[in-house]
Each structure stands twice: as structure tokens, then as C-alpha cells.
Design an enzyme around this catalytic site. Structure first.
Site, PDB file in Angstrom:
ATOM      1  N   ARG A   6       0.853  -1.124  -0.014  1.00 28.48           N
ATOM      2  CA  ARG A   6      -0.080   0.116  -0.182  1.00 28.48           C
ATOM      3  C   ARG A   6       0.842   1.171   0.029  1.00 28.48           C
ATOM      4  O   ARG A   6       2.003   1.465   0.336  1.00 28.48           O
ATOM      5  CB  ARG A   6      -1.029  -0.020   1.191  1.00 28.48           C
ATOM      6  CG  ARG A   6      -1.869  -1.295   1.187  1.00 28.48           C
ATOM      7  CD  ARG A   6      -2.579  -1.349   2.449  1.00 28.48           C
ATOM      8  NE  ARG A   6      -1.918  -1.770   3.524  1.00 28.48           N
ATOM      9  CZ  ARG A   6      -2.673  -1.834   4.773  1.00 28.48           C
ATOM     10  NH1 ARG A   6      -3.634  -1.498   4.851  1.00 28.48           N
ATOM     11  NH2 ARG A   6      -1.587  -2.158   5.800  1.00 28.48           N
ATOM     12  N   ARG A  62       2.085   3.808 -16.543  1.00 23.91           N
ATOM     13  CA  ARG A  62       2.275   3.306 -17.925  1.00 23.91           C
ATOM     14  C   ARG A  62       3.650   4.034 -18.336  1.00 23.91           C
ATOM     15  O   ARG A  62       4.705   3.422 -18.938  1.00 23.91           O
ATOM     16  CB  ARG A  62       1.055   3.985 -18.795  1.00 23.91           C
ATOM     17  CG  ARG A  62      -0.229   3.293 -18.471  1.00 23.91           C
ATOM     18  CD  ARG A  62      -0.118   1.856 -19.119  1.00 23.91           C
ATOM     19  NE  ARG A  62      -1.452   1.234 -18.922  1.00 23.91           N
ATOM     20  CZ  ARG A  62      -1.465  -0.015 -18.309  1.00 23.91           C
ATOM     21  NH1 ARG A  62      -0.501  -0.545 -17.982  1.00 23.91           N
ATOM     22  NH2 ARG A  62      -2.856  -0.344 -18.071  1.00 23.91           N
ATOM     23  N   GLU A  76     -12.261   7.701  -4.883  1.00 21.77           N
ATOM     24  CA  GLU A  76     -12.619   7.613  -3.085  1.00 21.77           C
ATOM     25  C   GLU A  76     -13.989   7.910  -2.755  1.00 21.77           C
ATOM     26  O   GLU A  76     -14.691   8.816  -3.511  1.00 21.77           O
ATOM     27  CB  GLU A  76     -11.621   8.008  -2.273  1.00 21.77           C
ATOM     28  CG  GLU A  76     -10.166   7.153  -2.539  1.00 21.77           C
ATOM     29  CD  GLU A  76      -9.136   7.894  -1.697  1.00 21.77           C
ATOM     30  OE1 GLU A  76      -9.587   8.312  -0.388  1.00 21.77           O
ATOM     31  OE2 GLU A  76      -7.952   7.530  -1.840  1.00 21.77           O
ATOM     32  N   ARG A  88      -3.767   7.180  -3.743  1.00 20.47           N
ATOM     33  CA  ARG A  88      -3.556   5.880  -2.849  1.00 20.47           C
ATOM     34  C   ARG A  88      -3.157   4.745  -3.996  1.00 20.47           C
ATOM     35  O   ARG A  88      -3.908   4.960  -5.125  1.00 20.47           O
ATOM     36  CB  ARG A  88      -4.606   5.370  -1.947  1.00 20.47           C
ATOM     37  CG  ARG A  88      -4.553   6.292  -0.789  1.00 20.47           C
ATOM     38  CD  ARG A  88      -5.773   5.787   0.089  1.00 20.47           C
ATOM     39  NE  ARG A  88      -5.839   6.559   1.268  1.00 20.47           N
ATOM     40  CZ  ARG A  88      -6.597   7.816   1.578  1.00 20.47           C
ATOM     41  NH1 ARG A  88      -7.360   8.197   0.587  1.00 20.47           N
ATOM     42  NH2 ARG A  88      -6.723   8.282   2.610  1.00 20.47           N
ATOM     43  N   TYR A 106       4.201   5.971   2.310  1.00 19.24           N
ATOM     44  CA  TYR A 106       3.139   6.916   2.465  1.00 19.24           C
ATOM     45  C   TYR A 106       3.994   8.277   2.247  1.00 19.24           C
ATOM     46  O   TYR A 106       5.062   8.455   3.201  1.00 19.24           O
ATOM     47  CB  TYR A 106       2.660   7.072   3.762  1.00 19.24           C
ATOM     48  CG  TYR A 106       1.427   5.886   3.746  1.00 19.24           C
ATOM     49  CD1 TYR A 106       0.145   6.260   3.540  1.00 19.24           C
ATOM     50  CD2 TYR A 106       1.768   4.504   3.855  1.00 19.24           C
ATOM     51  CE1 TYR A 106      -0.869   5.375   3.489  1.00 19.24           C
ATOM     52  CE2 TYR A 106       0.950   3.620   3.596  1.00 19.24           C
ATOM     53  CZ  TYR A 106      -0.528   3.726   3.516  1.00 19.24           C
ATOM     54  OH  TYR A 106      -1.636   2.863   3.493  1.00 19.24           O
TER      55      TYR A 106
END
Length: 119
Positions: A6, A62, A76, A88, A106
Site C-alpha cells: 500500500r 504506464r 474514493e 493511493r 506514504y
């Protein structure tokens, strides 16, 4: 083994360059800290807060060589008071690292989202 990694980054503005550069920084951070190449990546799910509409975060991946990797972008849930301008991701990867050695990334203001797991 398959692992999920994550990460998140808060970008400076809702413009194409900010979304692309922020997402590039995030993807590079995850790849570098976990010693991964695009061939190790199974798929990536990107989300963006509703205030980010200038570009798809997947475009940055990409441009980094994720040509054959399935990518998807989602918006979200618009939660009142949520941190603005956040991209995220959750990357599914093949790695020999145990779960305890996976580094979740993060960056910038998004560090506040998961201080418990941020590297």
C-alpha cells in the site's frame, strides 16, 4: 509469494503535472524500497480523492514501463474532513520477501494517514 503493498501521496494541486509527478514519486518509492521491477507487479489499484480529476494516476505507471500490468483507477468515497488531493495505491506483487519486510510508502501529507505502517 503474492503480497499487497500500500501507499499514498498528497499532491500539490488538481492539475495533470501534479497528479503525474506525485504518482511517479509514489510508484518509484514503492518499487525502490521493495526492490521490485515491473515484471514483479501483478496489478495495481489506484484511487484518488474526488477533488483530483485532472488525470488518471495510472498514466504515470504506464510512463514508468507498466505496459502489460493491469491497472485501474477509482474515485474514493467523499468523506467530510478527509485529507484532500490524495492518490493511493495497492499493488499486488510477486516477491520472496516475508510480509514483515514489505515496505508500505506514504509520502508528503499522506504520511498522516498510516503512521503505523508508513516507512
Amino acid at each position: 509469494m503474492v503480497r499487497a503493498i500500500r501507499g499514498a501521496i498528497q499532491v500539490d494541486a488538481n492539475d495533470r503535472d501534479a497528479v503525474i509527478s506525485g504518482t511517479t514519486e509514489l510508484v518509484n518509492g514503492i518499487m525502490g524500497r521493495n526492490s521490485l521491477t515491473p515484471d514483479d507487479v501483478i496489478s495495481v489499484l489506484f484511487t484518488a480523492t474526488p477533488d483530483l480529476t485532472a488525470e488518471f494516476p495510472a498514466l504515470a505507471a504506464r510512463k514508468l514501463g507498466f505496459h502489460d500490468v493491469p491497472l485501474i483507477c477509482c474515485t474514493e468515497i467523499d468523506v467530510p474532513g478527509a485529507l484532500p488531493r490524495v492518490v493511493r495505491l495497492m499493488a499486488h506483487v510477486e516477491t520472496d520477501r516475508p510480509r514483515s519486510e514489505i515496505q508500505h510508502v506514504y509520502l508528503r501529507g499522506a504520511l498522516a494517514l498510516r503512521q503505523d505502517i508508513a516507512q
